[in-house]
Design a protein around this motif. Structure first.
Motif, PDB file in Angstrom:
ATOM      1  N   ILE A  52      44.584  26.236  38.209  1.00  0.00           N
ATOM      2  CA  ILE A  52      43.429  26.646  38.574  1.00  0.00           C
ATOM      3  C   ILE A  52      42.416  26.914  37.858  1.00  0.00           C
ATOM      4  O   ILE A  52      42.537  27.153  36.567  1.00  0.00           O
ATOM      5  CB  ILE A  52      43.849  28.065  39.529  1.00  0.00           C
ATOM      6  N   VAL A  53      41.250  26.065  38.249  1.00  0.00           N
ATOM      7  CA  VAL A  53      40.039  26.420  37.307  1.00  0.00           C
ATOM      8  C   VAL A  53      39.651  27.812  37.235  1.00  0.00           C
ATOM      9  O   VAL A  53      39.512  28.449  38.214  1.00  0.00           O
ATOM     10  CB  VAL A  53      38.903  25.690  38.087  1.00  0.00           C
ATOM     11  N   VAL A 100      36.963  35.372  49.804  1.00  0.00           N
ATOM     12  CA  VAL A 100      36.963  35.788  48.435  1.00  0.00           C
ATOM     13  C   VAL A 100      38.045  36.887  48.196  1.00  0.00           C
ATOM     14  O   VAL A 100      37.764  38.095  48.757  1.00  0.00           O
ATOM     15  CB  VAL A 100      35.559  36.390  47.984  1.00  0.00           C
ATOM     16  N   LEU A 101      38.934  36.638  47.140  1.00  0.00           N
ATOM     17  CA  LEU A 101      39.758  37.911  46.890  1.00  0.00           C
ATOM     18  C   LEU A 101      38.921  38.904  45.605  1.00  0.00           C
ATOM     19  O   LEU A 101      38.715  38.064  44.625  1.00  0.00           O
ATOM     20  CB  LEU A 101      41.183  37.307  46.367  1.00  0.00           C
ATOM     21  N   PHE A 102      39.114  40.041  45.709  1.00  0.00           N
ATOM     22  CA  PHE A 102      38.579  41.003  44.782  1.00  0.00           C
ATOM     23  C   PHE A 102      39.794  41.380  44.244  1.00  0.00           C
ATOM     24  O   PHE A 102      40.555  42.108  44.711  1.00  0.00           O
ATOM     25  CB  PHE A 102      37.739  41.998  45.234  1.00  0.00           C
ATOM     26  N   VAL A 103      40.135  41.257  42.811  1.00  0.00           N
ATOM     27  CA  VAL A 103      41.346  41.825  42.295  1.00  0.00           C
ATOM     28  C   VAL A 103      41.008  42.351  41.056  1.00  0.00           C
ATOM     29  O   VAL A 103      40.285  41.807  40.127  1.00  0.00           O
ATOM     30  CB  VAL A 103      42.309  40.562  42.047  1.00  0.00           C
ATOM     31  N   ILE A 113      43.656  28.974  46.512  1.00  0.00           N
ATOM     32  CA  ILE A 113      42.837  29.774  45.506  1.00  0.00           C
ATOM     33  C   ILE A 113      42.139  28.481  44.446  1.00  0.00           C
ATOM     34  O   ILE A 113      42.523  27.605  43.843  1.00  0.00           O
ATOM     35  CB  ILE A 113      43.666  30.553  44.334  1.00  0.00           C
ATOM     36  N   VAL A 114      40.741  28.183  44.599  1.00  0.00           N
ATOM     37  CA  VAL A 114      40.085  27.215  44.135  1.00  0.00           C
ATOM     38  C   VAL A 114      39.334  27.537  42.793  1.00  0.00           C
ATOM     39  O   VAL A 114      39.191  26.694  42.134  1.00  0.00           O
ATOM     40  CB  VAL A 114      38.851  26.711  45.289  1.00  0.00           C
ATOM     41  N   ALA A 115      39.154  28.770  42.462  1.00  0.00           N
ATOM     42  CA  ALA A 115      38.939  29.233  41.246  1.00  0.00           C
ATOM     43  C   ALA A 115      39.008  30.804  40.889  1.00  0.00           C
ATOM     44  O   ALA A 115      39.247  31.408  41.955  1.00  0.00           O
ATOM     45  CB  ALA A 115      37.459  28.761  41.111  1.00  0.00           C
ATOM     46  N   ASN A 116      39.025  31.026  39.757  1.00  0.00           N
ATOM     47  CA  ASN A 116      39.133  32.302  39.384  1.00  0.00           C
ATOM     48  C   ASN A 116      37.945  32.565  38.330  1.00  0.00           C
ATOM     49  O   ASN A 116      37.612  32.016  37.351  1.00  0.00           O
ATOM     50  CB  ASN A 116      40.601  32.729  38.539  1.00  0.00           C
TER      51      ASN A 116
END
Length: 184
Positions: free
Chosen positions: A119-120, A22-25, A51-54
């Motif tokens: 990307i979803v 999980v990327l926290f941006v 990256i599967v989702a944002n």
């Protein structure tokens, strides 16, 4: 949003590692053309294919009257992401509701930079477009901290669900049509 990102990251760090990273941006420059999220998508720290989702977080602390403990998702009719996070949110005490401007705001927040890459991506909000929105008068003292805490706590299992499920979120027919129109 920034506070929520940090608190969710801290909560997930105390749990066993999820199946996916999980990327926290936190992005800057949204109001100036999505500058931060666009820069991230142009030079991502991992390949975009990974990256599967944002799940973009917006306006979490000032709900409309009567919407305490409720949240909404932009463009919720375009993918299965809402269906995926709805259960974990509800079990944690946050209901997803419709918001009159959710469709319009879908293309006006940092999630849009990811959408443009296929990307979803959606924004989740639990706030409102109140009289202080984007003004210096939007002070911390005006936040509904009980509401915001409830939403942030509910986001932990929702993010965990996105990170642990085998299947990636998918665009539906309406979402695929939107992407096709964007490519033209």
């Amino acid at each position: 949003g920034t506070t929520a990102v940090l608190l969710i990251a801290e909560a997930l760090q105390r749990q066993p590692p999820p199946q996916r990273s999980v990327l926290f941006v936190c992005f800057a420059g949204e109001e100036k053309g999505l500058r931060g999220s666009a820069a991230f998508c142009e030079r991502p720290p991992v390949p975009l294919e990974q990256i599967v989702a944002n799940l973009n977080l917006e306006m979490l602390g000032r709900p409309e009257p009567g919407n305490e403990g409720k949240a909404w998702i932009t463009g919720s009719n375009l993918s299965d992401l809402t269906r995926i996070v709805e259960g974990p949110l509800e079990r944690a005490g946050v209901l997803l509701v419709d918001f009159r401007m959710a469709a319009q705001l879908f293309a006006q927040s940092d999630n849009w930079s990811f959408v443009q890459k296929g990307i979803v991506a959606h924004s989740l909000s639990a706030g409102s477009l109140h009289e202080d929105y984007h003004r210096p008068s939007d002070e911390v003292s005006k936040l509904d901290l009980v509401h915001m805490t409830r939403v942030v706590r509910a986001l932990v299992p929702a993010v965990r669900e996105l990170a642990d499920r085998e299947a990636k979120p998918q665009w539906n027919e309406a979402g695929n049509q939107l992407l096709e129109r964007r490519r033209r």
